[in-house]
Scaffold this active site. Structure first.
Site, PDB file in Angstrom:
ATOM      1  NE  ARG A 147      -2.091   1.998   3.613  1.00  0.00           N
ATOM      2  CZ  ARG A 147      -2.791   2.544   4.621  1.00  0.00           C
ATOM      3  NH1 ARG A 147      -4.069   2.250   4.772  1.00  0.00           N
ATOM      4  NH2 ARG A 147      -2.207   3.355   5.475  1.00  0.00           N
ATOM      5  CE1 TYR A 159      -5.057   6.075   7.977  1.00  0.00           C
ATOM      6  CE2 TYR A 159      -4.837   6.003   5.582  1.00  0.00           C
ATOM      7  CZ  TYR A 159      -4.987   5.364   6.800  1.00  0.00           C
ATOM      8  OH  TYR A 159      -5.035   3.994   6.835  1.00  0.00           O
ATOM      9  CG  ASP A 221      -7.199   3.813   3.243  1.00  0.00           C
ATOM     10  OD1 ASP A 221      -8.266   4.332   2.861  1.00  0.00           O
ATOM     11  OD2 ASP A 221      -7.047   3.283   4.368  1.00  0.00           O
ATOM     12  CG  HIS A 223      -8.465   7.067   6.027  1.00  0.00           C
ATOM     13  ND1 HIS A 223      -8.829   7.708   7.179  1.00  0.00           N
ATOM     14  CD2 HIS A 223      -8.118   5.815   6.402  1.00  0.00           C
ATOM     15  CE1 HIS A 223      -8.708   6.882   8.205  1.00  0.00           C
ATOM     16  NE2 HIS A 223      -8.273   5.717   7.762  1.00  0.00           N
ATOM     17  CD  GLU A 247      -8.535   0.762   2.694  1.00  0.00           C
ATOM     18  OE1 GLU A 247      -7.380   0.438   2.349  1.00  0.00           O
ATOM     19  OE2 GLU A 247      -8.891   0.838   3.875  1.00  0.00           O
ATOM     20  CD  GLU A 273     -10.509   1.345   7.295  1.00  0.00           C
ATOM     21  OE1 GLU A 273      -9.650   0.755   6.624  1.00  0.00           O
ATOM     22  OE2 GLU A 273     -10.273   2.359   7.963  1.00  0.00           O
ATOM     23  NE  ARG A 294      -9.370  -2.281   3.340  1.00  0.00           N
ATOM     24  CZ  ARG A 294      -8.446  -2.672   4.202  1.00  0.00           C
ATOM     25  NH1 ARG A 294      -8.153  -3.948   4.331  1.00  0.00           N
ATOM     26  NH2 ARG A 294      -7.811  -1.806   4.953  1.00  0.00           N
ATOM     27  CD  GLU A 350      -4.722  -2.670   6.553  1.00  0.00           C
ATOM     28  OE1 GLU A 350      -5.926  -2.888   6.789  1.00  0.00           O
ATOM     29  OE2 GLU A 350      -4.206  -1.546   6.629  1.00  0.00           O
ATOM     30  CD1 TRP A 413      -7.743  12.185  10.152  1.00  0.00           C
ATOM     31  CD2 TRP A 413      -8.327  10.082  10.673  1.00  0.00           C
ATOM     32  NE1 TRP A 413      -6.592  11.464  10.338  1.00  0.00           N
ATOM     33  CE2 TRP A 413      -6.918  10.180  10.660  1.00  0.00           C
ATOM     34  CE3 TRP A 413      -8.936   8.871  10.973  1.00  0.00           C
ATOM     35  CZ2 TRP A 413      -6.104   9.098  10.940  1.00  0.00           C
ATOM     36  CZ3 TRP A 413      -8.146   7.776  11.255  1.00  0.00           C
ATOM     37  CH2 TRP A 413      -6.721   7.892  11.229  1.00  0.00           C
TER      38      TRP A 413
HETATM   39  O1  KDG Z   1      -8.392   2.931  13.720  1.00  0.00           O
HETATM   40  C1  KDG Z   1      -8.342   3.467  12.440  1.00  0.00           C
HETATM   41  C2  KDG Z   1      -7.476   2.607  11.565  1.00  0.00           C
HETATM   42  O2  KDG Z   1      -7.832   1.280  11.703  1.00  0.00           O
HETATM   43  C3  KDG Z   1      -7.560   2.990  10.123  1.00  0.00           C
HETATM   44  O3  KDG Z   1      -7.229   4.338   9.968  1.00  0.00           O
HETATM   45  C4  KDG Z   1      -6.621   2.118   9.324  1.00  0.00           C
HETATM   46  O4  KDG Z   1      -7.648   2.828   7.292  1.00  0.00           O
HETATM   47  C5  KDG Z   1      -6.955   2.044   7.888  1.00  0.00           C
HETATM   48  C6  KDG Z   1      -6.395   0.916   7.137  1.00  0.00           C
HETATM   49  O5  KDG Z   1      -6.749   0.787   5.966  1.00  0.00           O
HETATM   50  O6  KDG Z   1      -5.622   0.168   7.700  1.00  0.00           O
HETATM   51 MG    MG Z   2      -8.357   1.942   5.441  1.00  0.00          MG
END
Ligand code: KDG
Ligand code: MG
Length: 413
Positions: A147, A159, A221, A223, A247, A273, A294, A350, A413
Protein backbone atom coordinates in the site's frame (compact mmCIF):
# COMPACT_ATOMS: atom_id res chain seq x y z
CA UNK A 1 -19.15 -27.16 27.66
CA UNK A 2 -20.71 -24.82 30.18
CA UNK A 3 -19.30 -21.27 30.32
CA UNK A 4 -18.00 -20.46 33.81
CA UNK A 5 -16.26 -17.11 33.27
CA UNK A 6 -16.16 -14.22 30.79
CA UNK A 7 -13.37 -11.77 31.63
CA UNK A 8 -12.61 -8.51 29.87
CA UNK A 9 -8.95 -7.50 29.71
CA UNK A 10 -7.99 -3.95 28.75
CA UNK A 11 -4.29 -3.48 28.17
CA UNK A 12 -2.07 -0.94 26.45
CA UNK A 13 1.22 -2.49 25.34
CA UNK A 14 2.06 0.37 22.97
CA UNK A 15 -1.61 0.88 22.06
CA UNK A 16 -4.95 -0.03 23.61
CA UNK A 17 -6.58 -3.44 23.19
CA UNK A 18 -9.80 -4.91 24.57
CA UNK A 19 -9.87 -8.70 24.81
CA UNK A 20 -12.54 -11.10 26.05
CA UNK A 21 -11.55 -14.41 27.56
CA UNK A 22 -14.26 -17.07 27.94
CA UNK A 23 -13.57 -20.07 30.20
CA UNK A 24 -15.53 -23.34 30.27
CA UNK A 25 -16.12 -25.73 33.16
CA UNK A 26 -13.61 -28.19 31.73
CA UNK A 27 -10.91 -25.51 31.73
CA UNK A 28 -10.83 -24.56 28.04
CA UNK A 29 -10.36 -20.88 27.27
CA UNK A 30 -11.10 -18.83 24.18
CA UNK A 31 -10.03 -15.29 23.27
CA UNK A 32 -11.90 -12.63 21.31
CA UNK A 33 -10.80 -9.18 20.12
CA UNK A 34 -13.15 -6.28 20.92
CA UNK A 35 -10.80 -3.35 20.23
CA UNK A 36 -12.48 -0.21 18.86
CA UNK A 37 -9.73 2.34 18.30
CA UNK A 38 -10.26 5.49 20.39
CA UNK A 39 -13.51 4.19 21.97
CA UNK A 40 -12.15 1.13 23.80
CA UNK A 41 -13.83 1.70 27.16
CA UNK A 42 -17.30 1.86 25.63
CA UNK A 43 -16.90 -1.73 24.39
CA UNK A 44 -15.35 -2.79 27.69
CA UNK A 45 -18.41 -1.43 29.56
CA UNK A 46 -20.86 -3.04 27.12
CA UNK A 47 -19.11 -6.39 27.47
CA UNK A 48 -18.74 -6.26 31.25
CA UNK A 49 -22.19 -4.90 32.07
CA UNK A 50 -24.46 -6.31 29.40
CA UNK A 51 -22.85 -9.29 27.66
CA UNK A 52 -20.63 -11.22 30.10
CA UNK A 53 -23.43 -11.85 32.64
CA UNK A 54 -25.57 -13.40 29.89
CA UNK A 55 -22.85 -15.86 28.94
CA UNK A 56 -22.29 -17.49 32.34
CA UNK A 57 -23.91 -20.93 32.51
CA UNK A 58 -24.51 -21.02 28.73
CA UNK A 59 -23.27 -23.71 26.35
CA UNK A 60 -19.98 -22.62 24.72
CA UNK A 61 -20.72 -24.93 21.78
CA UNK A 62 -23.82 -23.02 20.63
CA UNK A 63 -22.05 -20.35 18.57
CA UNK A 64 -24.77 -19.39 16.08
CA UNK A 65 -27.44 -19.36 18.78
CA UNK A 66 -25.30 -17.18 21.06
CA UNK A 67 -24.67 -14.74 18.18
CA UNK A 68 -28.38 -14.44 17.43
CA UNK A 69 -29.22 -14.15 21.14
CA UNK A 70 -26.82 -11.23 21.63
CA UNK A 71 -27.81 -9.56 18.33
CA UNK A 72 -31.59 -10.04 18.12
CA UNK A 73 -32.04 -10.52 21.85
CA UNK A 74 -30.80 -7.00 22.63
CA UNK A 75 -33.58 -5.44 20.49
CA UNK A 76 -31.15 -2.55 19.78
CA UNK A 77 -28.86 -3.82 17.10
CA UNK A 78 -25.79 -3.01 15.01
CA UNK A 79 -23.39 -0.16 15.80
CA UNK A 80 -19.62 -0.45 16.29
CA UNK A 81 -19.73 -0.96 20.08
CA UNK A 82 -22.35 -3.72 20.04
CA UNK A 83 -20.86 -5.52 17.08
CA UNK A 84 -17.27 -5.44 18.42
CA UNK A 85 -18.60 -6.99 21.63
CA UNK A 86 -20.54 -9.70 19.77
CA UNK A 87 -17.46 -10.32 17.60
CA UNK A 88 -15.32 -10.93 20.67
CA UNK A 89 -17.79 -13.49 22.06
CA UNK A 90 -18.03 -15.20 18.68
CA UNK A 91 -14.24 -15.39 18.20
CA UNK A 92 -13.75 -16.74 21.71
CA UNK A 93 -16.39 -19.45 21.17
CA UNK A 94 -14.82 -20.51 17.85
CA UNK A 95 -11.43 -20.60 19.61
CA UNK A 96 -12.90 -22.93 22.26
CA UNK A 97 -14.67 -25.14 19.72
CA UNK A 98 -11.51 -25.56 17.66
CA UNK A 99 -9.41 -26.25 20.78
CA UNK A 100 -11.97 -28.84 21.90
CA UNK A 101 -11.70 -30.47 18.46
CA UNK A 102 -7.88 -30.33 18.66
CA UNK A 103 -7.78 -28.46 15.34
CA UNK A 104 -6.70 -25.08 14.07
CA UNK A 105 -9.82 -23.02 13.37
CA UNK A 106 -9.29 -23.07 9.59
CA UNK A 107 -9.87 -26.83 9.64
CA UNK A 108 -13.33 -26.33 11.16
CA UNK A 109 -14.05 -23.76 8.46
CA UNK A 110 -13.50 -26.33 5.73
CA UNK A 111 -9.71 -26.66 5.62
CA UNK A 112 -7.05 -24.77 3.70
CA UNK A 113 -7.80 -23.48 0.21
CA UNK A 114 -4.26 -22.14 -0.25
CA UNK A 115 -0.78 -22.41 1.26
CA UNK A 116 -0.87 -18.90 2.78
CA UNK A 117 -2.62 -15.54 2.61
CA UNK A 118 -1.05 -12.85 0.41
CA UNK A 119 -0.37 -9.90 2.72
CA UNK A 120 0.10 -6.25 1.86
CA UNK A 121 2.37 -3.98 3.85
CA UNK A 122 2.24 -0.20 4.35
CA UNK A 123 4.84 1.90 2.56
CA UNK A 124 4.72 5.65 3.11
CA UNK A 125 6.83 8.77 3.01
CA UNK A 126 6.64 12.50 3.50
CA UNK A 127 7.73 12.95 -0.12
CA UNK A 128 8.32 10.81 -3.21
CA UNK A 129 11.97 9.84 -2.43
CA UNK A 130 10.89 8.67 1.04
CA UNK A 131 8.02 6.68 -0.47
CA UNK A 132 10.44 4.93 -2.82
CA UNK A 133 12.80 4.10 0.08
CA UNK A 134 9.91 2.73 2.05
CA UNK A 135 8.74 0.51 -0.83
CA UNK A 136 12.30 -0.80 -1.17
CA UNK A 137 12.46 -1.59 2.53
CA UNK A 138 9.12 -3.46 2.37
CA UNK A 139 10.33 -5.52 -0.58
CA UNK A 140 13.42 -6.42 1.46
CA UNK A 141 11.15 -7.53 4.31
CA UNK A 142 9.45 -9.94 1.90
CA UNK A 143 6.20 -8.15 1.04
CA UNK A 144 4.78 -9.02 -2.36
CA UNK A 145 2.03 -6.36 -2.32
CA UNK A 146 2.33 -2.82 -0.99
CA UNK A 147 0.00 0.00 0.00
CA UNK A 148 1.30 3.47 -0.88
CA UNK A 149 0.47 6.58 1.18
CA UNK A 150 2.29 9.87 0.77
CA UNK A 151 2.66 13.28 2.34
CA UNK A 152 1.00 16.05 0.31
CA UNK A 153 2.86 19.31 -0.46
CA UNK A 154 1.48 22.06 1.77
CA UNK A 155 -0.06 19.69 4.39
CA UNK A 156 1.78 19.07 7.68
CA UNK A 157 0.44 15.67 8.60
CA UNK A 158 -1.37 13.21 6.35
CA UNK A 159 -3.20 9.95 7.12
CA UNK A 160 -1.09 6.85 6.60
CA UNK A 161 2.36 8.46 6.65
CA UNK A 162 4.50 6.91 9.36
CA UNK A 163 6.35 9.22 11.77
CA UNK A 164 9.84 8.15 10.70
CA UNK A 165 8.87 7.56 7.13
CA UNK A 166 12.14 6.75 5.47
CA UNK A 167 13.36 4.41 8.19
CA UNK A 168 14.27 0.97 6.93
CA UNK A 169 13.71 -2.36 8.69
CA UNK A 170 10.75 -2.98 10.95
CA UNK A 171 8.50 -0.03 11.75
CA UNK A 172 5.87 0.14 14.44
CA UNK A 173 5.50 3.91 14.50
CA UNK A 174 2.37 4.22 12.36
CA UNK A 175 -0.39 4.61 14.91
CA UNK A 176 -2.89 7.37 14.21
CA UNK A 177 -4.50 7.27 17.68
CA UNK A 178 -2.35 9.59 19.81
CA UNK A 179 -1.97 8.69 23.48
CA UNK A 180 -2.49 11.52 25.93
CA UNK A 181 0.31 10.45 28.31
CA UNK A 182 -0.85 11.69 31.68
CA UNK A 183 -4.39 12.96 31.61
CA UNK A 184 -7.43 13.59 29.49
CA UNK A 185 -6.87 15.36 26.22
CA UNK A 186 -8.57 16.14 22.93
CA UNK A 187 -7.81 14.59 19.54
CA UNK A 188 -5.00 16.02 17.44
CA UNK A 189 -6.40 18.14 14.58
CA UNK A 190 -5.03 17.78 11.05
CA UNK A 191 -5.57 20.03 8.04
CA UNK A 192 -6.78 18.58 4.75
CA UNK A 193 -6.95 19.80 1.15
CA UNK A 194 -8.50 17.34 -1.33
CA UNK A 195 -7.46 19.27 -4.46
CA UNK A 196 -3.79 19.22 -3.39
CA UNK A 197 -4.14 15.48 -2.74
CA UNK A 198 -5.73 14.81 -6.14
CA UNK A 199 -2.90 16.69 -7.88
CA UNK A 200 -0.14 14.85 -6.01
CA UNK A 201 -1.14 11.16 -5.83
CA UNK A 202 -0.83 10.37 -9.57
CA UNK A 203 2.76 11.72 -9.42
CA UNK A 204 3.52 9.39 -6.53
CA UNK A 205 2.22 6.32 -8.36
CA UNK A 206 3.99 7.34 -11.56
CA UNK A 207 7.29 7.45 -9.63
CA UNK A 208 6.67 4.10 -7.91
CA UNK A 209 5.83 2.33 -11.19
CA UNK A 210 8.86 3.94 -12.90
CA UNK A 211 11.13 2.63 -10.13
CA UNK A 212 9.62 -0.80 -9.42
CA UNK A 213 7.96 -1.81 -12.71
CA UNK A 214 4.48 -3.07 -13.59
CA UNK A 215 4.30 -6.36 -11.64
CA UNK A 216 4.11 -5.32 -7.98
CA UNK A 217 0.49 -5.09 -6.70
CA UNK A 218 -0.01 -1.52 -5.38
CA UNK A 219 -2.86 -0.34 -3.17
CA UNK A 220 -4.01 3.04 -1.91
CA UNK A 221 -6.38 4.20 0.86
CA UNK A 222 -8.40 7.38 0.20
CA UNK A 223 -9.67 7.21 3.82
CA UNK A 224 -13.19 8.50 3.10
CA UNK A 225 -12.14 12.03 2.09
CA UNK A 226 -13.39 12.49 -1.47
CA UNK A 227 -16.76 13.31 -2.98
CA UNK A 228 -17.94 10.71 -5.51
CA UNK A 229 -16.87 12.81 -8.49
CA UNK A 230 -13.45 13.55 -6.94
CA UNK A 231 -12.99 9.82 -6.33
CA UNK A 232 -14.04 9.09 -9.91
CA UNK A 233 -11.35 11.52 -11.11
CA UNK A 234 -8.66 9.96 -8.91
CA UNK A 235 -9.63 6.45 -10.03
CA UNK A 236 -9.34 7.57 -13.65
CA UNK A 237 -6.04 9.40 -13.12
CA UNK A 238 -4.56 6.30 -11.43
CA UNK A 239 -5.63 3.86 -14.17
CA UNK A 240 -2.23 3.99 -15.94
CA UNK A 241 -0.61 2.70 -12.72
CA UNK A 242 -2.85 -0.39 -12.50
CA UNK A 243 -3.81 -0.35 -8.80
CA UNK A 244 -4.83 -3.54 -6.97
CA UNK A 245 -7.46 -1.32 -5.30
CA UNK A 246 -8.49 2.15 -4.31
CA UNK A 247 -9.87 1.90 -0.78
CA UNK A 248 -12.49 3.98 1.05
CA UNK A 249 -12.74 6.54 -1.73
CA UNK A 250 -15.86 8.17 -0.22
CA UNK A 251 -17.48 8.30 3.25
CA UNK A 252 -18.64 4.83 4.24
CA UNK A 253 -22.23 5.60 5.16
CA UNK A 254 -23.26 6.25 1.56
CA UNK A 255 -22.88 3.01 -0.40
CA UNK A 256 -24.59 4.51 -3.45
CA UNK A 257 -21.65 6.91 -3.93
CA UNK A 258 -19.76 3.92 -5.31
CA UNK A 259 -22.24 3.73 -8.18
CA UNK A 260 -21.05 7.06 -9.53
CA UNK A 261 -17.36 6.19 -9.11
CA UNK A 262 -17.91 2.88 -10.90
CA UNK A 263 -19.41 4.63 -13.93
CA UNK A 264 -16.15 6.50 -14.51
CA UNK A 265 -13.23 4.25 -13.70
CA UNK A 266 -11.92 0.69 -13.97
CA UNK A 267 -9.66 1.10 -10.91
CA UNK A 268 -10.82 -1.69 -8.54
CA UNK A 269 -12.64 -0.46 -5.43
CA UNK A 270 -12.58 -1.66 -1.80
CA UNK A 271 -14.63 -0.49 1.17
CA UNK A 272 -15.95 -1.68 4.52
CA UNK A 273 -13.43 -1.28 7.36
CA UNK A 274 -15.87 0.82 9.40
CA UNK A 275 -18.96 -1.18 8.44
CA UNK A 276 -20.37 -3.17 11.35
CA UNK A 277 -23.05 -5.19 9.61
CA UNK A 278 -23.47 -7.18 6.46
CA UNK A 279 -26.44 -4.86 5.82
CA UNK A 280 -24.06 -1.87 5.55
CA UNK A 281 -22.98 -3.24 2.19
CA UNK A 282 -26.47 -2.44 0.84
CA UNK A 283 -26.32 -2.67 -2.97
CA UNK A 284 -22.51 -2.83 -3.12
CA UNK A 285 -22.41 -6.58 -3.62
CA UNK A 286 -25.55 -7.28 -5.64
CA UNK A 287 -24.78 -4.42 -8.06
CA UNK A 288 -21.07 -5.33 -8.19
CA UNK A 289 -20.06 -1.80 -7.20
CA UNK A 290 -16.94 -2.98 -5.33
CA UNK A 291 -14.26 -5.61 -5.85
CA UNK A 292 -13.12 -6.25 -2.25
CA UNK A 293 -14.83 -6.22 1.15
CA UNK A 294 -12.62 -4.55 3.77
CA UNK A 295 -14.42 -5.52 6.97
CA UNK A 296 -12.49 -6.79 9.99
CA UNK A 297 -13.62 -9.88 11.87
CA UNK A 298 -13.49 -7.68 14.99
CA UNK A 299 -15.92 -5.04 13.68
CA UNK A 300 -18.36 -6.98 11.49
CA UNK A 301 -19.50 -9.32 14.29
CA UNK A 302 -16.96 -12.15 14.42
CA UNK A 303 -16.13 -15.27 12.45
CA UNK A 304 -19.82 -16.16 12.08
CA UNK A 305 -20.69 -12.80 10.49
CA UNK A 306 -17.56 -12.68 8.33
CA UNK A 307 -18.27 -16.11 6.88
CA UNK A 308 -21.78 -15.00 5.91
CA UNK A 309 -20.47 -11.76 4.38
CA UNK A 310 -17.84 -13.57 2.33
CA UNK A 311 -20.28 -16.23 1.15
CA UNK A 312 -22.63 -13.49 -0.04
CA UNK A 313 -19.72 -11.60 -1.65
CA UNK A 314 -18.66 -14.79 -3.44
CA UNK A 315 -22.03 -14.98 -5.20
CA UNK A 316 -21.14 -11.69 -6.92
CA UNK A 317 -17.46 -12.45 -7.54
CA UNK A 318 -16.31 -10.03 -4.83
CA UNK A 319 -13.22 -11.01 -2.83
CA UNK A 320 -11.96 -10.51 0.70
CA UNK A 321 -9.44 -7.87 1.74
CA UNK A 322 -9.76 -7.89 5.52
CA UNK A 323 -8.75 -4.90 7.57
CA UNK A 324 -5.52 -5.57 9.47
CA UNK A 325 -3.90 -2.46 10.97
CA UNK A 326 -2.34 -2.68 14.45
CA UNK A 327 -5.62 -1.73 16.13
CA UNK A 328 -6.85 -5.20 15.14
CA UNK A 329 -5.25 -7.16 17.99
CA UNK A 330 -3.26 -10.35 17.34
CA UNK A 331 -6.46 -12.22 18.32
CA UNK A 332 -8.47 -10.43 15.61
CA UNK A 333 -5.61 -10.93 13.15
CA UNK A 334 -5.46 -14.66 13.85
CA UNK A 335 -9.23 -14.96 13.29
CA UNK A 336 -8.80 -13.20 9.93
CA UNK A 337 -5.95 -15.52 8.91
CA UNK A 338 -7.93 -18.70 9.59
CA UNK A 339 -10.75 -17.39 7.39
CA UNK A 340 -8.27 -16.17 4.74
CA UNK A 341 -6.84 -19.64 4.49
CA UNK A 342 -10.21 -21.38 4.27
CA UNK A 343 -12.49 -19.33 2.01
CA UNK A 344 -12.39 -19.64 -1.77
CA UNK A 345 -12.91 -15.93 -2.48
CA UNK A 346 -9.82 -14.71 -0.61
CA UNK A 347 -8.29 -11.59 -2.16
CA UNK A 348 -5.57 -10.15 0.05
CA UNK A 349 -4.89 -9.52 3.77
CA UNK A 350 -3.72 -6.21 5.23
CA UNK A 351 -0.81 -6.76 7.61
CA UNK A 352 1.01 -4.39 9.94
CA UNK A 353 3.37 -6.07 12.35
CA UNK A 354 2.51 -5.55 16.01
CA UNK A 355 5.22 -4.06 18.20
CA UNK A 356 7.47 -6.30 20.32
CA UNK A 357 5.68 -4.87 23.38
CA UNK A 358 2.27 -5.95 22.04
CA UNK A 359 3.72 -9.40 21.36
CA UNK A 360 4.85 -9.68 25.00
CA UNK A 361 1.17 -9.66 25.95
CA UNK A 362 -0.26 -11.62 23.01
CA UNK A 363 1.65 -14.84 22.36
CA UNK A 364 1.15 -15.49 18.66
CA UNK A 365 1.80 -18.50 16.47
CA UNK A 366 0.95 -17.10 13.02
CA UNK A 367 3.87 -16.46 10.72
CA UNK A 368 4.83 -14.25 7.77
CA UNK A 369 7.05 -15.93 5.19
CA UNK A 370 7.82 -14.85 1.62
CA UNK A 371 4.96 -12.37 1.59
CA UNK A 372 2.36 -14.87 2.80
CA UNK A 373 0.72 -15.15 6.21
CA UNK A 374 -0.17 -18.51 7.77
CA UNK A 375 -2.27 -18.91 10.95
CA UNK A 376 -0.30 -22.01 12.15
CA UNK A 377 -1.64 -25.42 13.09
CA UNK A 378 -1.98 -24.73 16.81
CA UNK A 379 -5.48 -25.80 17.92
CA UNK A 380 -7.96 -22.91 18.11
CA UNK A 381 -6.98 -19.43 17.01
CA UNK A 382 -3.38 -20.03 18.08
CA UNK A 383 -3.11 -17.01 20.41
CA UNK A 384 -2.70 -16.87 24.19
CA UNK A 385 -2.70 -13.81 26.44
CA UNK A 386 -0.15 -13.32 29.23
CA UNK A 387 -2.14 -11.73 32.09
CA UNK A 388 0.93 -10.58 34.00
CA UNK A 389 2.33 -8.84 30.95
CA UNK A 390 -1.08 -7.29 30.22
CA UNK A 391 -1.26 -5.89 33.75
CA UNK A 392 2.06 -4.11 33.24
CA UNK A 393 0.47 -1.93 30.53
CA UNK A 394 -2.61 -0.13 31.87
CA UNK A 395 -5.07 1.67 29.59
CA UNK A 396 -4.06 5.11 28.34
CA UNK A 397 -6.58 7.39 26.72
CA UNK A 398 -5.97 7.82 22.98
CA UNK A 399 -8.03 9.42 20.22
CA UNK A 400 -7.90 9.20 16.45
CA UNK A 401 -7.21 12.62 14.84
CA UNK A 402 -9.92 14.98 13.64
CA UNK A 403 -9.60 16.55 10.17
CA UNK A 404 -10.41 20.15 9.23
CA UNK A 405 -10.29 21.82 5.82
CA UNK A 406 -8.01 24.83 5.43
CA UNK A 407 -10.94 27.14 6.35
CA UNK A 408 -11.57 25.22 9.58
CA UNK A 409 -14.56 23.13 8.47
CA UNK A 410 -14.61 19.65 10.02
CA UNK A 411 -13.96 17.02 7.32
CA UNK A 412 -13.89 13.21 7.26
CA UNK A 413 -10.61 11.89 8.67
O1 KDG B 1 -8.39 2.93 13.72
C1 KDG B 1 -8.34 3.47 12.44
C2 KDG B 1 -7.48 2.61 11.57
O2 KDG B 1 -7.83 1.28 11.70
C3 KDG B 1 -7.56 2.99 10.12
O3 KDG B 1 -7.23 4.34 9.97
C4 KDG B 1 -6.62 2.12 9.32
O4 KDG B 1 -7.65 2.83 7.29
C5 KDG B 1 -6.96 2.04 7.89
C6 KDG B 1 -6.40 0.92 7.14
O5 KDG B 1 -6.75 0.79 5.97
O6 KDG B 1 -5.62 0.17 7.70
MG1 MG C 1 -8.36 1.94 5.44
Amino acid sequence: MKITAADVIVTSPGRNFVTLRITTEDGLTGLGDATLNGRELAVEAYLRSHVAPLLIGGDAGRIEDTWQYLYRGAYWRRGPVTMAAIAAVDMALWDIKAKAAGMPLYQLLGGASRTGALAYGHASGRDIPEVLDSVRSHLEQGYRAIRIQSGIPGLDSVYGVAASSAAGGERYDYEPARRSLGGPSRPVEETWDTRAYLRHMPRVFEAVRAEFGPELPLLHDGHHRMTPIQAAKLGKDLEPYDLFWLEDATPAEDPTALRLIRQHTTTPLAIGEIFNSLHDYGPLLSERLIDYVRSAVTHIGGVTAMRKLLDLAAVYGVKSGMHGPTDISPVGMAAALHIDLAVHNFGIQEYMKHSPRTLEVFLTSYRFTDGLLHPSDTPGLGIELDDEAAARFPYEQAYLPVNRLTDGTVHDW
